[in-house]
Design a protein around this motif. Sequence first.
Motif, short mmCIF file in Angstrom:
data_model
loop_
_atom_site.label_atom_id
_atom_site.label_comp_id
_atom_site.label_asym_id
_atom_site.label_seq_id
_atom_site.Cartn_x
_atom_site.Cartn_y
_atom_site.Cartn_z
N THR A 1 -22.67 14.46 -34.74
CA THR A 1 -22.02 13.42 -35.41
C THR A 1 -23.24 12.13 -35.16
OG1 THR A 1 -20.87 13.01 -33.39
CG2 THR A 1 -19.97 14.07 -35.17
N VAL A 2 -23.36 11.03 -36.00
CA VAL A 2 -24.14 10.14 -35.79
C VAL A 2 -23.05 8.79 -36.27
CG1 VAL A 2 -26.08 8.74 -36.20
CG2 VAL A 2 -26.34 11.06 -36.08
N THR A 3 -22.87 8.06 -35.14
CA THR A 3 -21.95 6.74 -35.57
C THR A 3 -22.69 5.47 -35.45
OG1 THR A 3 -20.08 7.78 -34.35
CG2 THR A 3 -19.95 5.70 -34.65
N LEU A 4 -22.49 4.81 -36.70
CA LEU A 4 -23.30 3.72 -37.01
C LEU A 4 -22.09 2.38 -36.80
CD1 LEU A 4 -25.41 4.85 -40.04
CD2 LEU A 4 -25.87 4.93 -37.72
N THR A 5 -22.51 1.20 -36.17
CA THR A 5 -21.78 0.15 -36.17
C THR A 5 -22.76 -1.01 -36.53
OG1 THR A 5 -20.24 1.01 -34.49
CG2 THR A 5 -20.15 -1.20 -34.71
N LEU A 6 -22.33 -1.77 -37.32
CA LEU A 6 -23.15 -2.73 -38.03
C LEU A 6 -22.70 -4.04 -37.90
CD1 LEU A 6 -25.97 -3.14 -39.68
CD2 LEU A 6 -24.46 -3.14 -41.66
N THR A 7 -23.12 -5.13 -37.47
CA THR A 7 -22.77 -6.46 -37.41
C THR A 7 -23.61 -7.47 -37.48
OG1 THR A 7 -22.98 -6.47 -35.02
CG2 THR A 7 -21.04 -5.80 -35.38
N SER A 8 -23.30 -8.50 -38.06
CA SER A 8 -24.27 -9.63 -38.31
C SER A 8 -24.43 -10.51 -37.03
CB SER A 8 -23.59 -10.54 -39.59
OG SER A 8 -24.48 -11.53 -39.78
N THR A 9 -25.60 -10.76 -36.96
CA THR A 9 -25.97 -11.62 -35.58
C THR A 9 -26.41 -12.98 -35.99
OG1 THR A 9 -28.19 -10.71 -35.75
CG2 THR A 9 -26.67 -9.43 -34.33
N ILE B 1 -28.89 3.94 -29.66
CA ILE B 1 -30.00 3.27 -29.96
C ILE B 1 -29.74 1.83 -30.81
CG2 ILE B 1 -32.00 3.58 -31.42
CD1 ILE B 1 -31.91 6.31 -31.00
N THR B 2 -30.31 0.76 -30.74
CA THR B 2 -30.07 -0.28 -31.40
C THR B 2 -31.16 -0.54 -32.21
OG1 THR B 2 -28.80 -1.26 -29.59
CG2 THR B 2 -29.36 -2.69 -31.22
N LYS B 3 -30.93 -1.14 -33.60
CA LYS B 3 -32.13 -1.50 -34.54
C LYS B 3 -31.59 -2.53 -35.03
CE LYS B 3 -34.93 2.07 -34.00
NZ LYS B 3 -36.06 1.95 -33.42
N TYR B 4 -32.49 -3.52 -35.60
CA TYR B 4 -32.17 -4.85 -36.33
C TYR B 4 -32.67 -4.59 -37.81
CZ TYR B 4 -31.01 -6.51 -31.60
OH TYR B 4 -30.46 -6.64 -30.45
N LEU C 1 -27.77 -3.09 -35.73
CA LEU C 1 -27.29 -1.61 -36.09
C LEU C 1 -27.33 -0.65 -34.75
CD1 LEU C 1 -26.39 0.65 -38.25
CD2 LEU C 1 -28.77 1.05 -38.57
N ALA C 2 -25.99 -0.40 -34.44
CA ALA C 2 -25.80 0.25 -33.28
C ALA C 2 -25.70 1.71 -33.52
CB ALA C 2 -24.70 -0.39 -32.30
N ILE C 3 -26.67 2.63 -33.07
CA ILE C 3 -26.50 4.04 -33.51
C ILE C 3 -26.13 4.94 -32.22
CG2 ILE C 3 -27.89 5.95 -34.32
CD1 ILE C 3 -29.61 3.89 -35.53
N VAL C 4 -25.18 5.78 -32.32
CA VAL C 4 -24.71 6.62 -31.26
C VAL C 4 -24.73 8.04 -31.82
CG1 VAL C 4 -22.83 7.19 -29.58
CG2 VAL C 4 -23.14 4.89 -30.19
N ILE C 5 -25.63 8.66 -30.94
CA ILE C 5 -25.88 10.32 -31.45
C ILE C 5 -24.93 11.24 -30.64
CG2 ILE C 5 -27.49 11.98 -31.97
CD1 ILE C 5 -29.63 9.60 -31.97
N LEU D 1 -35.27 2.42 -42.93
CA LEU D 1 -35.40 2.35 -41.42
C LEU D 1 -35.32 4.20 -41.12
CD1 LEU D 1 -35.24 1.51 -38.56
CD2 LEU D 1 -32.61 1.50 -38.84
N VAL D 2 -36.46 4.58 -40.42
CA VAL D 2 -36.40 5.70 -39.68
C VAL D 2 -36.06 5.89 -38.40
CG1 VAL D 2 -37.88 7.86 -39.81
CG2 VAL D 2 -38.09 6.59 -41.75
N VAL D 3 -35.04 6.95 -38.03
CA VAL D 3 -34.67 6.79 -36.65
C VAL D 3 -35.03 8.51 -36.45
CG1 VAL D 3 -32.91 6.73 -34.87
CG2 VAL D 3 -33.06 5.04 -36.80
N PRO D 4 -35.87 8.81 -35.31
CA PRO D 4 -35.88 10.28 -34.92
C PRO D 4 -34.78 10.79 -34.24
CG PRO D 4 -37.96 8.86 -34.32
CD PRO D 4 -36.81 7.90 -34.60
N LEU D 5 -34.47 11.72 -34.59
CA LEU D 5 -33.13 12.54 -33.84
C LEU D 5 -33.72 13.68 -33.21
CD1 LEU D 5 -30.47 12.43 -36.60
CD2 LEU D 5 -31.08 10.83 -34.85
N ARG D 6 -34.77 14.30 -33.50
CA ARG D 6 -35.51 15.48 -33.00
C ARG D 6 -36.96 15.06 -33.09
NH1 ARG D 6 -33.77 21.05 -34.76
NH2 ARG D 6 -32.23 21.03 -33.25
N CYS D 7 -37.79 15.23 -32.33
CA CYS D 7 -39.19 15.18 -32.51
C CYS D 7 -39.97 15.76 -31.39
CB CYS D 7 -39.80 13.58 -32.49
SG CYS D 7 -41.53 13.75 -32.52
N LYS D 8 -40.17 17.22 -31.85
CA LYS D 8 -40.93 18.13 -30.71
C LYS D 8 -42.65 18.05 -30.60
CE LYS D 8 -37.08 20.33 -29.90
NZ LYS D 8 -36.83 21.92 -29.98
#
Length: 501
Positions: free
Chosen positions: A478-486, A437-440, A427-431, A454-461
């Motif tokens: 905007t948050v763009t998610l691209t999901l591929t099978s590995t 950010i890359t997650k699996y 899972l490729a995440i572009v903010i 799955l929790v991805v921090p976008l703002r943590c003060k």
Amino acid sequence: MIIKARDLYTQSLNFTIVSDDVTLGQSTVQYEVRRYVDTRNLTRVSSFVVTCTQRLVLPNANPFLPDGDQIAGFFGYPALLTNKICLTDPNEIIETMTLIDYSPKTLNTSVTSSQSNMNSTSSTISQQYSSGSSTAQTNSYGTSSSLGFSGSMSLSSFGFSDSMSSSTDDSSSSETSSGTTQGNAIDNGAQYSSASSMAIKDWGSYAQLDSGNTIPTWIWGQEYPWNLIQFRYEDNNENIILPDYVVDRLYDGTQVYPPSELSQFGVNFVSKAAWLVTPKAGVAGAEQISFQHTLTYCTATHQLLESALVASIDTLAPIVYPPTGTTPTLLDLPVLALDPIGMSNGAALVGFVPGQFDVAPASGAAFAITAESNLMLVRGSGFTDIMTTDFSEGAVQMTLYFKLLESSGNISLSLKHWVNTGGTCELAIVINGTTSITKYVNAPEAGSGGDNVLVVPLRCKDFTSVDYCDFLQFGLNTVTLTLTSTSSPAATYTLQAMAVG
């Protein structure tokens, strides 16, 4: 720092009003979009209220001079114009469109105002006093008597009876009471109210609609001393035919009088219209509309020629914005209509269940879904079924849209998802187009197990946290998610819900 919540729903532009390479003035346009759930007729239809506000600033090309020289005429001053606002549908996505409001409807030379001031003070003092004694006494007496006789005779069975009674009652009472009562009351009040309405001085405005009741056109024109809406027709010499009483207002035989103040200094007018727009069903990512503005501008001249007053009008070619052949400004209705996350609105949550999609996913085609709270919009493609894919249609791509007005709270992206047949997904995440950010994902479905979230921090003060970050901005994010099978064979992936907050 000043941030207006209304700006989140607004798209604005400025353009120069030009005719024959001559700059005539400026125009400022604001488009505002709000989501409207129409529940009339016992139905539920997702629509949008689109409001357009346009300001026209057209100064006099001949600047005002505060001198006292002799004047033989006034030349090329603003005198008459028409302004048309047309909502267009370049992608043919509109099912219905209704003009629900516009202003001004009629505006002419009148000024009214009212003001009232009221102050009131009242004071009330009451006092009661009585003194004496309280005595109650009751006396009663009575007498009673009765007399009776009865008898019978054996010969004829005859009988009789007689009785008599009497009673007397009498009573008397008297009462005296005393008491003391004292009270004070003071009341003060003040009230102020003010109301005023003002129309354009010596000019008039009239609105007309097309036969489809969707395109408004405003006619603005000088009404005094020369009413150009009424008197704009020419004779054989291309001079305007004016009645004598209008000529007397412009020329008294010695002096040429000026036009209205607005014509001398320039005009600054505002037009506003609102439409209820309902898109067609099955449209994902193309819910875009545009506007076309058409201005027809006339200048006037009145002057002395051979000791006679003559008047003329110069009508310029219609000015169209955007110009013919250029790309219009497109309004993305669902994105502009989103409400901001946080404050009193809470977090954005989307549950991917049938019946809530704007356009449901199928065979890799485009889909769209808006949160019931109107706080987030998700658009994407690549799912072979309702948020499930075996990647036979290629990679899955999704874009999340949401808005923010504050910068203090912690915000995270949460995904409830899993793989069904084993394997791993990347899972490729572009903010906001800058942070990657890359997650699996390799956890199978486990009910409410934490591995499925799955929790991805976008703002943590929190400065002490390893997750300290701030990838967000005021306004639209905007948050763009691209999901591929590995893995091979490809995994089967399911996304159940998504949240931002």
